[in-house]
Design a protein around this motif. Structure first.
Motif, mmCIF file in Angstrom:
data_model
loop_
_atom_site.group_PDB
_atom_site.id
_atom_site.type_symbol
_atom_site.label_atom_id
_atom_site.label_comp_id
_atom_site.label_asym_id
_atom_site.label_seq_id
_atom_site.Cartn_x
_atom_site.Cartn_y
_atom_site.Cartn_z
ATOM 1 N N SER A 25 -22.939 -46.397 -23.175
ATOM 2 C CA SER A 25 -23.471 -45.322 -23.191
ATOM 3 C C SER A 25 -22.330 -44.341 -22.650
ATOM 4 O O SER A 25 -22.721 -43.266 -22.796
ATOM 5 C CB SER A 25 -24.031 -45.867 -21.950
ATOM 6 O OG SER A 25 -22.748 -45.977 -20.233
ATOM 7 N N GLU A 26 -21.426 -44.473 -22.857
ATOM 8 C CA GLU A 26 -20.522 -43.168 -22.855
ATOM 9 C C GLU A 26 -19.898 -43.227 -24.514
ATOM 10 O O GLU A 26 -19.962 -41.784 -24.503
ATOM 11 C CB GLU A 26 -18.703 -44.162 -21.712
ATOM 12 C CG GLU A 26 -19.169 -44.228 -20.583
ATOM 13 C CD GLU A 26 -18.807 -42.520 -19.517
ATOM 14 O OE1 GLU A 26 -18.194 -42.026 -20.333
ATOM 15 O OE2 GLU A 26 -19.168 -43.310 -18.789
ATOM 16 N N GLN A 29 -23.049 -41.029 -25.100
ATOM 17 C CA GLN A 29 -23.677 -39.938 -24.219
ATOM 18 C C GLN A 29 -25.190 -39.733 -23.653
ATOM 19 O O GLN A 29 -25.246 -38.673 -24.340
ATOM 20 C CB GLN A 29 -23.142 -38.354 -24.745
ATOM 21 C CG GLN A 29 -21.380 -38.963 -24.710
ATOM 22 C CD GLN A 29 -20.990 -37.447 -25.533
ATOM 23 O OE1 GLN A 29 -21.501 -36.941 -25.894
ATOM 24 N NE2 GLN A 29 -19.639 -37.263 -25.360
ATOM 25 N N LYS A 30 -25.806 -41.172 -24.030
ATOM 26 C CA LYS A 30 -27.123 -41.673 -23.353
ATOM 27 C C LYS A 30 -27.037 -42.351 -22.178
ATOM 28 O O LYS A 30 -26.553 -43.057 -22.201
ATOM 29 C CB LYS A 30 -27.558 -42.136 -24.387
ATOM 30 C CG LYS A 30 -27.408 -41.358 -25.714
ATOM 31 C CD LYS A 30 -28.397 -41.836 -27.427
ATOM 32 C CE LYS A 30 -28.576 -41.380 -27.743
ATOM 33 N NZ LYS A 30 -29.792 -41.949 -29.437
ATOM 34 N N SER A 31 -28.213 -42.048 -21.193
ATOM 35 C CA SER A 31 -28.322 -42.811 -20.352
ATOM 36 C C SER A 31 -29.140 -43.559 -21.246
ATOM 37 O O SER A 31 -29.191 -45.103 -20.029
ATOM 38 C CB SER A 31 -29.469 -41.850 -19.102
ATOM 39 O OG SER A 31 -30.892 -41.303 -19.618
ATOM 40 N N LEU A 113 -18.469 -40.309 -32.436
ATOM 41 C CA LEU A 113 -18.898 -40.891 -31.398
ATOM 42 C C LEU A 113 -17.553 -40.038 -30.188
ATOM 43 O O LEU A 113 -15.928 -40.816 -31.399
ATOM 44 C CB LEU A 113 -19.193 -42.569 -31.096
ATOM 45 C CG LEU A 113 -20.353 -42.640 -31.817
ATOM 46 C CD1 LEU A 113 -20.250 -44.372 -32.204
ATOM 47 C CD2 LEU A 113 -21.334 -42.368 -31.385
ATOM 48 N N HIS A 114 -17.240 -40.353 -29.583
ATOM 49 C CA HIS A 114 -16.070 -40.112 -28.511
ATOM 50 C C HIS A 114 -15.726 -40.720 -27.825
ATOM 51 O O HIS A 114 -16.692 -41.167 -26.587
ATOM 52 C CB HIS A 114 -16.117 -38.118 -28.235
ATOM 53 C CG HIS A 114 -16.824 -37.338 -29.537
ATOM 54 N ND1 HIS A 114 -15.853 -36.832 -30.320
ATOM 55 C CD2 HIS A 114 -17.674 -36.879 -29.944
ATOM 56 C CE1 HIS A 114 -15.875 -36.425 -31.341
ATOM 57 N NE2 HIS A 114 -17.563 -36.508 -30.875
ATOM 58 N N ASN A 116 -13.978 -41.285 -24.077
ATOM 59 C CA ASN A 116 -13.982 -40.489 -22.917
ATOM 60 C C ASN A 116 -12.404 -41.100 -22.268
ATOM 61 O O ASN A 116 -11.918 -41.692 -23.317
ATOM 62 C CB ASN A 116 -14.353 -40.312 -21.511
ATOM 63 C CG ASN A 116 -15.013 -41.898 -21.268
ATOM 64 O OD1 ASN A 116 -13.500 -42.976 -21.636
ATOM 65 N ND2 ASN A 116 -15.043 -42.667 -20.223
#
Length: 124
Positions: A25-26, A29-31, A113-114, A116
């Motif tokens: 999910s990170e 960046q989606k729920s 994709l990034h 965090n």
């Protein structure tokens, strides 16, 4: 003793599911992340974040236990051997009873994709 082994296995599956949910999910960046899994595992059955799909073309990411298929999607594998052999964005596997997480910076960049700050320490 049998009860201890049962609860240990239950905890490992729960831990593994929570890790996949958090990482994917990170990264995406989606729920809700669509995953294609090549194994008949029930691990993702109770997930509120990961939705198992039947086709790799529908998926955001492939989680492969035996990477033999070709599909132009980010690949997440379940062993260090497959992580080094295939161009995977990451791997989650167990070594000496401890969970191991690896992420590949180049493959993450390829799929835009990034990471965090919490996940950067697992990237190489």
């Amino acid at each position: 003793m049998v009860l201890f082994i049962f609860f240990s296995m239950l905890y490992a599956d729960n831990y593994e599911l929570r890790l996949y949910e958090k990482v994917l999910s990170e990264l995406f960046q989606k729920s809700s992340v669509k995953v294609f899994v090549d194994s008949n595992t029930n691990l993702f059955q109770n997930s509120k974040v990961l939705k198992v799909v039947k086709s790799c073309k529908e998926a955001d990411v492939l989680i492969l236990y035996h990477p033999a298929m070709k599909c132009d999607r980010p690949l997440f594998v379940t062993s260090y051997k497959n992580y080094t052999k295939y161009q995977a964005i990451g791997a989650f596997y167990w070594r000496k009873g401890r969970p191991q997480l690896r992420l590949d910076k180049q493959q993450l960049k390829k799929f835009h994709l990034h990471l965090n700050s919490e996940l950067r320490k697992y990237a190489r």
